[in-house]
Write a protein that holds these residues in place. Structure first.
Motif, mmCIF file in Angstrom:
data_model
loop_
_atom_site.group_PDB
_atom_site.id
_atom_site.type_symbol
_atom_site.label_atom_id
_atom_site.label_comp_id
_atom_site.label_asym_id
_atom_site.label_seq_id
_atom_site.Cartn_x
_atom_site.Cartn_y
_atom_site.Cartn_z
ATOM 1 N N GLU A 9 -21.540 76.506 -73.320
ATOM 2 C CA GLU A 9 -22.303 75.908 -72.212
ATOM 3 C C GLU A 9 -22.756 74.493 -72.594
ATOM 4 O O GLU A 9 -23.368 74.308 -73.655
ATOM 5 C CB GLU A 9 -23.518 76.805 -71.916
ATOM 6 C CG GLU A 9 -24.324 76.398 -70.722
ATOM 7 C CD GLU A 9 -23.491 76.246 -69.446
ATOM 8 O OE1 GLU A 9 -23.125 75.102 -69.128
ATOM 9 O OE2 GLU A 9 -23.234 77.270 -68.786
ATOM 10 N N THR A 10 -22.435 73.536 -71.761
ATOM 11 C CA THR A 10 -22.887 72.157 -72.042
ATOM 12 C C THR A 10 -24.177 71.831 -71.289
ATOM 13 O O THR A 10 -24.933 70.962 -71.707
ATOM 14 C CB THR A 10 -21.810 71.127 -71.649
ATOM 15 O OG1 THR A 10 -21.506 71.292 -70.261
ATOM 16 C CG2 THR A 10 -20.556 71.271 -72.480
ATOM 17 N N PHE A 44 -19.700 64.220 -70.569
ATOM 18 C CA PHE A 44 -20.846 65.085 -70.865
ATOM 19 C C PHE A 44 -22.052 64.779 -69.965
ATOM 20 O O PHE A 44 -22.836 65.674 -69.668
ATOM 21 C CB PHE A 44 -21.277 64.935 -72.324
ATOM 22 C CG PHE A 44 -20.505 65.789 -73.309
ATOM 23 C CD1 PHE A 44 -19.977 67.019 -72.947
ATOM 24 C CD2 PHE A 44 -20.337 65.362 -74.624
ATOM 25 C CE1 PHE A 44 -19.284 67.807 -73.859
ATOM 26 C CE2 PHE A 44 -19.651 66.145 -75.553
ATOM 27 C CZ PHE A 44 -19.126 67.367 -75.169
ATOM 28 N N VAL A 45 -22.229 63.514 -69.577
ATOM 29 C CA VAL A 45 -23.430 63.200 -68.783
ATOM 30 C C VAL A 45 -23.237 63.395 -67.281
ATOM 31 O O VAL A 45 -24.202 63.295 -66.524
ATOM 32 C CB VAL A 45 -23.966 61.770 -69.024
ATOM 33 C CG1 VAL A 45 -24.386 61.586 -70.471
ATOM 34 C CG2 VAL A 45 -22.964 60.708 -68.620
ATOM 35 N N GLN A 46 -22.002 63.651 -66.857
ATOM 36 C CA GLN A 46 -21.789 63.830 -65.412
ATOM 37 C C GLN A 46 -22.491 65.093 -64.922
ATOM 38 O O GLN A 46 -22.620 66.062 -65.663
ATOM 39 C CB GLN A 46 -20.287 63.963 -65.099
ATOM 40 C CG GLN A 46 -19.483 62.730 -65.397
ATOM 41 C CD GLN A 46 -19.932 61.502 -64.642
ATOM 42 O OE1 GLN A 46 -20.400 61.601 -63.501
ATOM 43 N NE2 GLN A 46 -19.826 60.349 -65.265
ATOM 44 N N LYS A 47 -22.879 65.049 -63.653
ATOM 45 C CA LYS A 47 -23.377 66.275 -63.023
ATOM 46 C C LYS A 47 -22.182 67.174 -62.764
ATOM 47 O O LYS A 47 -21.129 66.677 -62.357
ATOM 48 C CB LYS A 47 -24.037 65.940 -61.683
ATOM 49 C CG LYS A 47 -25.407 65.322 -61.851
ATOM 50 C CD LYS A 47 -26.104 65.157 -60.526
ATOM 51 C CE LYS A 47 -27.495 64.592 -60.765
ATOM 52 N NZ LYS A 47 -28.135 64.153 -59.527
ATOM 53 N N GLY A 48 -22.321 68.454 -63.016
ATOM 54 C CA GLY A 48 -21.214 69.350 -62.697
ATOM 55 C C GLY A 48 -20.797 70.163 -63.900
ATOM 56 O O GLY A 48 -21.364 70.036 -64.993
ATOM 57 N N PRO A 49 -19.773 71.023 -63.693
ATOM 58 C CA PRO A 49 -19.341 71.935 -64.746
ATOM 59 C C PRO A 49 -18.915 71.192 -66.011
ATOM 60 O O PRO A 49 -18.216 70.194 -65.932
ATOM 61 C CB PRO A 49 -18.142 72.659 -64.123
ATOM 62 C CG PRO A 49 -18.223 72.392 -62.656
ATOM 63 C CD PRO A 49 -18.999 71.136 -62.468
ATOM 64 N N GLY A 108 -13.871 53.089 -64.359
ATOM 65 C CA GLY A 108 -15.015 52.955 -63.455
ATOM 66 C C GLY A 108 -15.234 54.214 -62.634
ATOM 67 O O GLY A 108 -16.369 54.679 -62.462
ATOM 68 N N ARG A 109 -14.131 54.770 -62.147
ATOM 69 C CA ARG A 109 -14.263 55.993 -61.342
ATOM 70 C C ARG A 109 -14.820 57.150 -62.167
ATOM 71 O O ARG A 109 -15.626 57.936 -61.671
ATOM 72 C CB ARG A 109 -12.898 56.367 -60.741
ATOM 73 C CG ARG A 109 -12.524 55.441 -59.582
ATOM 74 C CD ARG A 109 -11.248 55.867 -58.912
ATOM 75 N NE ARG A 109 -11.338 57.208 -58.361
ATOM 76 C CZ ARG A 109 -10.576 57.660 -57.379
ATOM 77 N NH1 ARG A 109 -9.674 56.860 -56.819
ATOM 78 N NH2 ARG A 109 -10.689 58.890 -56.941
ATOM 79 N N LEU A 110 -14.396 57.220 -63.426
ATOM 80 C CA LEU A 110 -14.924 58.280 -64.298
ATOM 81 C C LEU A 110 -16.437 58.130 -64.473
ATOM 82 O O LEU A 110 -17.195 59.095 -64.335
ATOM 83 C CB LEU A 110 -14.221 58.203 -65.663
ATOM 84 C CG LEU A 110 -14.687 59.202 -66.713
ATOM 85 C CD1 LEU A 110 -14.051 60.558 -66.478
ATOM 86 C CD2 LEU A 110 -14.358 58.728 -68.120
ATOM 87 N N VAL A 111 -16.847 56.896 -64.745
ATOM 88 C CA VAL A 111 -18.275 56.646 -64.958
ATOM 89 C C VAL A 111 -19.066 56.961 -63.688
ATOM 90 O O VAL A 111 -20.180 57.503 -63.750
ATOM 91 C CB VAL A 111 -18.507 55.174 -65.406
ATOM 92 C CG1 VAL A 111 -19.993 54.857 -65.506
ATOM 93 C CG2 VAL A 111 -17.817 54.916 -66.738
ATOM 94 N N ALA A 112 -18.471 56.651 -62.542
ATOM 95 C CA ALA A 112 -19.155 56.869 -61.266
ATOM 96 C C ALA A 112 -19.133 58.334 -60.825
ATOM 97 O O ALA A 112 -19.679 58.681 -59.767
ATOM 98 C CB ALA A 112 -18.520 55.990 -60.191
#
Ligand code: NDP
Length: 297
Positions: free
Chosen positions: A154-155, A177-182, A127-131
């Motif tokens: 670059e992703t 891959f869908v998270q905001k950030g590097p 859950g924390r990963l998804v969030a």
């Protein structure tokens, strides 16, 4: 020229960086400890566990191994995990999968204390990963992110296609891959066995992560020119070798290499990174639990 990523070399760099962090922790009286629990006579599982123990030894992590009879009642496994949860010298717990039939996998995943869950399979950690607030990232997708980072792939803004939707590879890979950030910010598609036209998706992808467990499912004709191809698959196929088999990935390497810009081999690509990231998570767990700051690679 296609860039064939040397996963062994990148993993060795990570292990070497971790060694310094382990030393810092050990000097502070907080040597990281990883417990591996095996309840199976499966030779492959035994090999995996012993490789993980050797990896620990190499970087100075204390490894504790518990082996249970594969016919033992499931309660013995749950009790073992509870005991390890309470052991202050154990910072990470890994229960080797697959589990024997009498054991409830979901119960095992929920029993490991989330702060010691270095596989990151506990529902709280999922859950924390998804969030977007990961405590630990699961080892294989995290290792892939590190490989992409190392190779300067670059992703952000890229079309990423993940083939496979398992809880241990496909889904967490897509979630990273869908998270905001590097090494996130990718436009991400997840394909699986019910995908109507796999090639139509992979041909559009700047990055393909193949984690289907199907030997050589993806060949060069299914790739876009210059794509980055990450092959997670480890499949045994019959071969005229001493062992009677060879290991192949989910990607047909020779044809894919002709089209891809960057590609991982099997073996020597993702596998060593998965192992290195387990050590990473163990060091991270120890640092958090002991309140000793270290630099992580
Ligand atoms: P699973 O069997 O749990 O999942 C496989 C996934 O691939 C499923 O989602 C399945 O779809 C999908 N799939 C199967 N066939 C096709 C197909 N023809 N087209 C598209 N998708 C398909 O496997 P894992 O995720 O555990 O592992 C995948 C591979 O990676 C295996 O070869 C495994 O050995 C390897 N592996 C390697 C690691 C490493 O460190 N190198 C670590 C972990 C795994 P559906 O959901 O519809 O069934």
């Amino acid at each position: 020229m296609t860039n064939v990523i040397d996963g062994d070399a990148v993993a060795a760099e990570i292990r070497s960086d971790l060694e310094a962090s382990v030393e810092t922790l050990t000097d502070a009286g907080a040597r990281p400890g990883l417990a591996t629990v095996l309840m199976s006579d499966d030779p492959a599982s035994e090999t995996y566990v012993s490789m993980k123990q050797n990896d620990c030894e190499e970087v100075g992590i204390e490894s504790v191994h518990v082996e249970l009879d594969e016919d033992a009642p499931a309660e013995e496994l749950y009790d073992t995990v509870e005991e390890l949860n309470r052991d202050p010298d154990v910072h990470g717990i890994l229960v080797q999968m697959p589990l024997v039939d009498q054991v409830d996998e979901r119960r095992v995943l929920r029993t490991v204390a989330p702060e010691k869950d270095v596989d990151a399979f506990h529902p709280e950690n999922v859950g924390r990963l998804v969030a977007g607030d990961a405590r630990f990232k699961p080892c294989t997708p995290h290792g892939i992110q590190k490989l992409l980072e190392h190779e300067g792939v670059e992703t952000e803004g890229a079309e990423a296609v993940v083939v496979g939707r398992s809880n241990i590879v496909g889904k967490p890979m897509a979630n990273l891959f869908v998270q905001k950030g590097p090494f996130g910010n990718a436009t991400t598609t997840v394909c699986h066995s019910r995908t109507a036209d796999l090639a139509a998706h992979t041909r559009e992808a700047d990055i393909v992560v193949a984690a289907a467990g199907v030997p050589e499912l993806i060949d060069g004709s299914m790739l876009k020119e210059g794509a980055t191809v990450v092959d997670v698959g480890v499949n045994r196929v019959d071969a005229d070798t001493e062992k009677g088999y060879e290991l192949v990935g989910d990607v047909e390497f020779e044809s894919a290499k002709e089209v891809a810009g960057t590609i991982t081999p099997v073996p020597g690509g993702v596998g060593p990174m998965t192992r290195a990231m387990l050590l990473y998570n163990t060091v991270k767990a120890a640092s958090r639990q002991e309140g000793v700051d270290v630099t992580l690679p």
